[in-house]
Design a protein around this motif. Structure first.
Motif, short mmCIF file in Angstrom:
data_model
loop_
_atom_site.label_atom_id
_atom_site.label_comp_id
_atom_site.label_asym_id
_atom_site.label_seq_id
_atom_site.Cartn_x
_atom_site.Cartn_y
_atom_site.Cartn_z
N LEU A 1 0.83 -1.21 0.00
CA LEU A 1 0.00 0.00 0.00
C LEU A 1 0.86 1.26 0.00
O LEU A 1 0.52 2.25 -0.64
CB LEU A 1 -0.94 0.00 1.20
N GLY A 2 1.97 1.21 0.72
CA GLY A 2 2.90 2.33 0.68
C GLY A 2 3.45 2.56 -0.72
O GLY A 2 3.58 3.70 -1.17
N LEU A 3 3.74 1.46 -1.42
CA LEU A 3 4.22 1.58 -2.81
C LEU A 3 3.15 2.19 -3.71
O LEU A 3 3.44 3.07 -4.53
CB LEU A 3 4.64 0.21 -3.35
N VAL A 4 1.91 1.75 -3.56
CA VAL A 4 0.82 2.29 -4.38
C VAL A 4 0.61 3.78 -4.09
O VAL A 4 0.45 4.59 -4.99
CB VAL A 4 -0.49 1.49 -4.18
N GLY A 5 0.63 4.13 -2.80
CA GLY A 5 0.48 5.53 -2.43
C GLY A 5 1.61 6.38 -2.97
O GLY A 5 1.40 7.50 -3.46
N ALA A 6 2.83 5.85 -2.91
CA ALA A 6 3.99 6.58 -3.43
C ALA A 6 3.90 6.74 -4.94
O ALA A 6 4.17 7.82 -5.48
CB ALA A 6 5.28 5.84 -3.05
N LEU A 7 3.51 5.69 -5.63
CA LEU A 7 3.36 5.78 -7.09
C LEU A 7 2.26 6.77 -7.48
O LEU A 7 2.41 7.51 -8.46
CB LEU A 7 3.07 4.40 -7.67
N SER A 8 1.20 6.81 -6.70
CA SER A 8 0.13 7.77 -6.97
C SER A 8 0.64 9.20 -6.80
O SER A 8 0.32 10.08 -7.60
CB SER A 8 -1.04 7.50 -6.02
N ALA A 9 1.45 9.43 -5.79
CA ALA A 9 2.05 10.75 -5.59
C ALA A 9 2.97 11.11 -6.74
O ALA A 9 2.97 12.26 -7.23
CB ALA A 9 2.81 10.78 -4.27
N LEU A 10 3.75 10.15 -7.19
CA LEU A 10 4.65 10.40 -8.32
C LEU A 10 3.87 10.71 -9.61
O LEU A 10 4.25 11.62 -10.36
CB LEU A 10 5.57 9.20 -8.54
N VAL A 11 2.79 9.99 -9.84
CA VAL A 11 1.98 10.25 -11.03
C VAL A 11 1.38 11.65 -10.96
O VAL A 11 1.34 12.37 -11.96
CB VAL A 11 0.88 9.17 -11.19
N TRP A 12 0.93 12.07 -9.79
CA TRP A 12 0.39 13.42 -9.61
C TRP A 12 1.42 14.45 -10.05
O TRP A 12 1.12 15.35 -10.83
CB TRP A 12 0.01 13.64 -8.14
N GLY A 13 2.63 14.30 -9.53
CA GLY A 13 3.68 15.25 -9.86
C GLY A 13 4.02 15.25 -11.33
O GLY A 13 4.16 16.31 -11.95
N VAL A 14 4.14 14.08 -11.93
CA VAL A 14 4.50 13.99 -13.34
C VAL A 14 3.38 14.56 -14.22
O VAL A 14 3.65 15.28 -15.18
CB VAL A 14 4.82 12.53 -13.73
#
Length: 163
Positions: A17-30
């Protein structure tokens, strides 16, 4: 096989879940850095339509330059949070206790920023990533500190001392 070999499902789910949350944050930024102008323009047009278009005095093109700097700054913040959360979540999967502490700090920061963004006038697509980030990071935060996760961390420490 050591007792550490029987990994806690809770810690595995917390790390995932931490990985999914982190990837979601990265997608937001990109998304904002790559396509921010269009996302913001669409949200500005929706906002102006919902408020009665301000008598035609303000256009979406007037609002976009004002919002771009704010969104760009938040995009860099999301990228930083995403990278650190990604690394710490991966290390939580490896049962490193210090990574749980680091993920806790950045999960709290990320969840607060995501909730703040959810109540802001962000584009709908970004709100989806805000919601995913908040839910995943908060769930990871809770799961990584439950007794089953703690037992896995203790078993890893004991296996490291015995080796």
């Amino acid at each position: 096989m050591s007792s550490y070999g029987s990994r806690s499902r809770l810690l595995t789910v917390a790390g995932a879940l931490g990985l999914v949350g982190a990837l979601s944050a990265l997608v937001w930024g990109v998304l904002v850095l790559v396509n921010g102008q269009d996302l913001i323009r669409s949200a500005a047009q929706d906002y102006l339509q919902s408020t009665g278009d301000a008598g035609g005095l303000v256009t979406a093109d007037d609002l976009v330059p004002l919002a771009v700097d704010s969104f760009t700054s938040r995009a860099y913040l999301w990228l930083g949070i995403g990278v650190i959360a990604l690394v710490s979540a991966a290390l939580v999967l490896a049962a490193h206790n210090w990574a749980r502490v680091l993920l806790t700090v950045f999960a709290v920061i990320g969840a607060l920023l995501a909730v703040r963004d959810l109540v802001d006038l962000d584009p709908a697509l970004l709100k989806v990533f805000d919601a995913a980030t908040a839910v995943c990071l908060l769930a990871a935060l809770v799961l990584q500190w439950l007794p089953g996760s703690n037992a896995t961390i203790r078993a890893r420490k004991a296996a490291a001392v015995a080796a």
